[in-house]
Design a protein around this motif. Sequence first.
Motif, PDB file in Angstrom:
ATOM      1  N   UNK A 178      36.859  63.018 155.250  1.00 27.69           N
ATOM      2  CA  UNK A 178      35.543  63.231 155.879  1.00 27.69           C
ATOM      3  C   UNK A 178      34.416  62.448 155.213  1.00 27.69           C
ATOM      4  N   UNK A 179      34.451  62.348 153.887  1.00 28.28           N
ATOM      5  CA  UNK A 179      33.398  61.618 153.177  1.00 28.28           C
ATOM      6  C   UNK A 179      33.562  60.115 153.349  1.00 28.28           C
ATOM      7  N   UNK A 180      34.792  59.626 153.228  1.00 27.10           N
ATOM      8  CA  UNK A 180      35.030  58.180 153.333  1.00 27.10           C
ATOM      9  C   UNK A 180      34.544  57.651 154.682  1.00 27.10           C
ATOM     10  N   UNK A 181      34.705  58.450 155.733  1.00 32.03           N
ATOM     11  CA  UNK A 181      34.280  58.003 157.064  1.00 32.03           C
ATOM     12  C   UNK A 181      32.781  57.771 157.149  1.00 32.03           C
ATOM     13  N   UNK A 182      32.023  58.373 156.229  1.00 34.75           N
ATOM     14  CA  UNK A 182      30.562  58.218 156.224  1.00 34.75           C
ATOM     15  C   UNK A 182      30.088  57.151 155.232  1.00 34.75           C
ATOM     16  N   UNK A 183      30.991  56.621 154.441  1.00 39.33           N
ATOM     17  CA  UNK A 183      30.587  55.668 153.396  1.00 39.33           C
ATOM     18  C   UNK A 183      30.729  54.220 153.884  1.00 39.33           C
ATOM     19  N   UNK A 198      27.942  63.746 155.849  1.00 39.70           N
ATOM     20  CA  UNK A 198      26.831  62.831 156.120  1.00 39.70           C
ATOM     21  C   UNK A 198      25.710  63.026 155.100  1.00 39.70           C
ATOM     22  N   UNK A 199      25.341  64.282 154.856  1.00 38.99           N
ATOM     23  CA  UNK A 199      24.317  64.565 153.850  1.00 38.99           C
ATOM     24  C   UNK A 199      24.751  64.031 152.488  1.00 38.99           C
ATOM     25  N   UNK A 200      26.013  64.268 152.137  1.00 38.39           N
ATOM     26  CA  UNK A 200      26.522  63.808 150.841  1.00 38.39           C
ATOM     27  C   UNK A 200      26.494  62.289 150.753  1.00 38.39           C
ATOM     28  N   UNK A 201      26.940  61.620 151.818  1.00 37.27           N
ATOM     29  CA  UNK A 201      26.942  60.159 151.820  1.00 37.27           C
ATOM     30  C   UNK A 201      25.523  59.606 151.713  1.00 37.27           C
ATOM     31  N   UNK A 202      24.567  60.266 152.374  1.00 33.35           N
ATOM     32  CA  UNK A 202      23.167  59.831 152.287  1.00 33.35           C
ATOM     33  C   UNK A 202      22.646  59.953 150.855  1.00 33.35           C
ATOM     34  N   UNK A 203      22.981  61.049 150.170  1.00 35.06           N
ATOM     35  CA  UNK A 203      22.550  61.227 148.781  1.00 35.06           C
ATOM     36  C   UNK A 203      23.197  60.184 147.871  1.00 35.06           C
ATOM     37  N   UNK A 204      24.472  59.939 148.094  1.00 32.22           N
ATOM     38  CA  UNK A 204      25.198  58.936 147.300  1.00 32.22           C
ATOM     39  C   UNK A 204      24.577  57.560 147.504  1.00 32.22           C
ATOM     40  N   UNK A 205      24.375  57.213 148.761  1.00 33.94           N
ATOM     41  CA  UNK A 205      23.829  55.890 149.082  1.00 33.94           C
ATOM     42  C   UNK A 205      22.413  55.737 148.524  1.00 33.94           C
ATOM     43  N   UNK A 206      21.594  56.778 148.683  1.00 35.57           N
ATOM     44  CA  UNK A 206      20.215  56.705 148.188  1.00 35.57           C
ATOM     45  C   UNK A 206      20.193  56.481 146.680  1.00 35.57           C
ATOM     46  N   UNK A 207      21.044  57.167 145.965  1.00 35.08           N
ATOM     47  CA  UNK A 207      21.101  57.010 144.506  1.00 35.08           C
ATOM     48  C   UNK A 207      21.577  55.615 144.122  1.00 35.08           C
ATOM     49  N   UNK A 208      22.659  55.161 144.728  1.00 34.12           N
ATOM     50  CA  UNK A 208      23.221  53.860 144.355  1.00 34.12           C
ATOM     51  C   UNK A 208      22.311  52.715 144.782  1.00 34.12           C
ATOM     52  N   UNK A 209      21.762  52.790 145.985  1.00 34.89           N
ATOM     53  CA  UNK A 209      20.952  51.681 146.476  1.00 34.89           C
ATOM     54  C   UNK A 209      19.552  51.697 145.874  1.00 34.89           C
ATOM     55  N   UNK A 210      19.030  52.876 145.610  1.00 32.25           N
ATOM     56  CA  UNK A 210      17.716  52.936 144.954  1.00 32.25           C
ATOM     57  C   UNK A 210      17.783  52.343 143.568  1.00 32.25           C
ATOM     58  N   UNK A 211      18.821  52.658 142.841  1.00 34.93           N
ATOM     59  CA  UNK A 211      19.002  52.082 141.512  1.00 34.93           C
ATOM     60  C   UNK A 211      19.162  50.573 141.609  1.00 34.93           C
ATOM     61  N   UNK A 212      19.880  50.116 142.639  1.00 37.01           N
ATOM     62  CA  UNK A 212      20.057  48.677 142.803  1.00 37.01           C
ATOM     63  C   UNK A 212      18.711  48.002 143.069  1.00 37.01           C
ATOM     64  N   UNK A 213      17.873  48.643 143.914  1.00 40.01           N
ATOM     65  CA  UNK A 213      16.553  48.075 144.194  1.00 40.01           C
ATOM     66  C   UNK A 213      15.701  48.029 142.935  1.00 40.01           C
ATOM     67  N   UNK A 214      15.802  49.074 142.114  1.00 42.49           N
ATOM     68  CA  UNK A 214      15.043  49.093 140.872  1.00 42.49           C
ATOM     69  C   UNK A 214      15.483  47.962 139.952  1.00 42.49           C
ATOM     70  N   UNK A 215      16.798  47.670 139.930  1.00 46.82           N
ATOM     71  CA  UNK A 215      17.297  46.560 139.125  1.00 46.82           C
ATOM     72  C   UNK A 215      16.702  45.247 139.595  1.00 46.82           C
ATOM     73  N   UNK A 216      16.672  45.054 140.933  1.00 44.12           N
ATOM     74  CA  UNK A 216      16.118  43.822 141.491  1.00 44.12           C
ATOM     75  C   UNK A 216      14.632  43.720 141.172  1.00 44.12           C
ATOM     76  N   UNK A 217      13.891  44.846 141.340  1.00 41.89           N
ATOM     77  CA  UNK A 217      12.452  44.843 141.046  1.00 41.89           C
ATOM     78  C   UNK A 217      12.196  44.473 139.591  1.00 41.89           C
ATOM     79  N   UNK A 218      13.007  45.010 138.685  1.00 45.98           N
ATOM     80  CA  UNK A 218      12.847  44.706 137.261  1.00 45.98           C
ATOM     81  C   UNK A 218      13.081  43.227 136.993  1.00 45.98           C
ATOM     82  N   UNK A 219      14.141  42.681 137.619  1.00 46.38           N
ATOM     83  CA  UNK A 219      14.424  41.255 137.437  1.00 46.38           C
ATOM     84  C   UNK A 219      13.295  40.393 137.981  1.00 46.38           C
ATOM     85  N   UNK A 220      12.727  40.788 139.136  1.00 48.20           N
ATOM     86  CA  UNK A 220      11.641  40.012 139.724  1.00 48.20           C
ATOM     87  C   UNK A 220      10.389  40.064 138.850  1.00 48.20           C
ATOM     88  N   UNK A 221      10.082  41.247 138.308  1.00 47.81           N
ATOM     89  CA  UNK A 221       8.928  41.377 137.426  1.00 47.81           C
ATOM     90  C   UNK A 221       9.103  40.540 136.167  1.00 47.81           C
TER      91      UNK A 221
END
Length: 297
Positions: free
Chosen positions: A52-57, A264-287
Motif C-alpha cells: 500500500x505504501x509503495x504504490x504511493x511513493x 497517502x498521508x504517510x507518503x506525503x509526510x515522507x516526501x515532504x521531509x525528504x524533498x524539503x531537506x533536499x531543497x534546503x541543501x540546494x538553497x545552502x549551496x546557492x547561498x
Amino acid sequence: MTSLTSTTPRSQRVPGELIRVGDVHVRVNVTGEGPPLLLVHGLGAGLDLWAPLVSELKGYTVITLDNPGAGASTVPWPPWFMNKYAETLDAVLDELGFDRVDVLGLSFGGMVSQEFAFRYPQRVRRLILAGTTAGIGVTFGNPLALSVLATPLRYYSRSYMAMIAPFLYGGDAHAGSELVAEQSNLRHQMRPSIPGYFAQLTTASTFSSFWYLPTLRMPTLVLAGDEDPITNPLTCWVISKRIPDCEYQEIKGGGHLFLMEKPKLSADLIREFLEREAREDVDTEQKTARRRISRSA
C-alpha cells in the motif's frame, strides 16, 4: 553463526528475486525511478506487506527486502545480534549498486535502520524511523500487545489475526476491516518460518540503541501513531529526543500499521521531509556560491 565475510562471491545471484550476499540469501525488490529509498519492515514481515505504501511513493526508486528470518530470506540461526542485520543491508546495497540511500524503517525494521545508520552513516542520506523503539528499557507499549508478539500465529491464521488485530495494532486495524483482510492475505502469501520469526524476536529482545543515538548526524524524522499499542508515542518520542537533528510527528488515529493504514498521508509526510531537506541543501549551496561570487567581485 552464519558469516557474511566468507569467500562466497558477494555478487553471485540465485534464481528469482533472491540475491546472495556472503553466506546468506536475501529476497529483494527494486521498483520505480528516482532517488533511492530503502524500506526495512517489521518483525516477521516480508517485503510484500509494503504494497500500500509503495504504490504511493511515485518518483522514488524503492528498495524492499525480506530481512533474514522473514519471507524467502535465509534464517539466521543461531540468532544474530543486530549488527549482522546492518551488515546484511550494507552488503545488499553493494550488490544492488547503491552507494547512498534514504532509509525508512518500521518497528523491528526501525531497530535495524538505527543500527545501520550507526555503523554505516556514510550510506544513509536521511533517516525515517516509524513506530519503533530504542530497545531495552525504553519500550513503553501495552503489555498485552507486546505479549502477542511472542508468537507468529497471526501470520498463519486469518481468524487469529482478525481477533488480535485491534489490540495488537490499534488504529484502523479492527476485525473485518479492509486493512486487516489485506494484511492477513499478504502475510499468508509469504509467512516467516517459525525459527526465522523467533530468531528476529531474539535479536529484538537484546537490542539497545539508546547509548549511540546522540552520535547520529543525518537528518532524521521519527513518526508515531497516536493509537499504536506496541510502540506508543512516548516510546518514539524518546528516540527523537536522543538524536540531535531530529523531527517528531504523531499521526492522528494511526495505529502500529499507520504507514499501510494511511499510505497517502504517510507518503506525503515522507516526501515532504525528504524533498524539503533536499531543497534546503540546494538553497545552502546557492547561498554559498553567491557569497563566493560577491567576495571575488
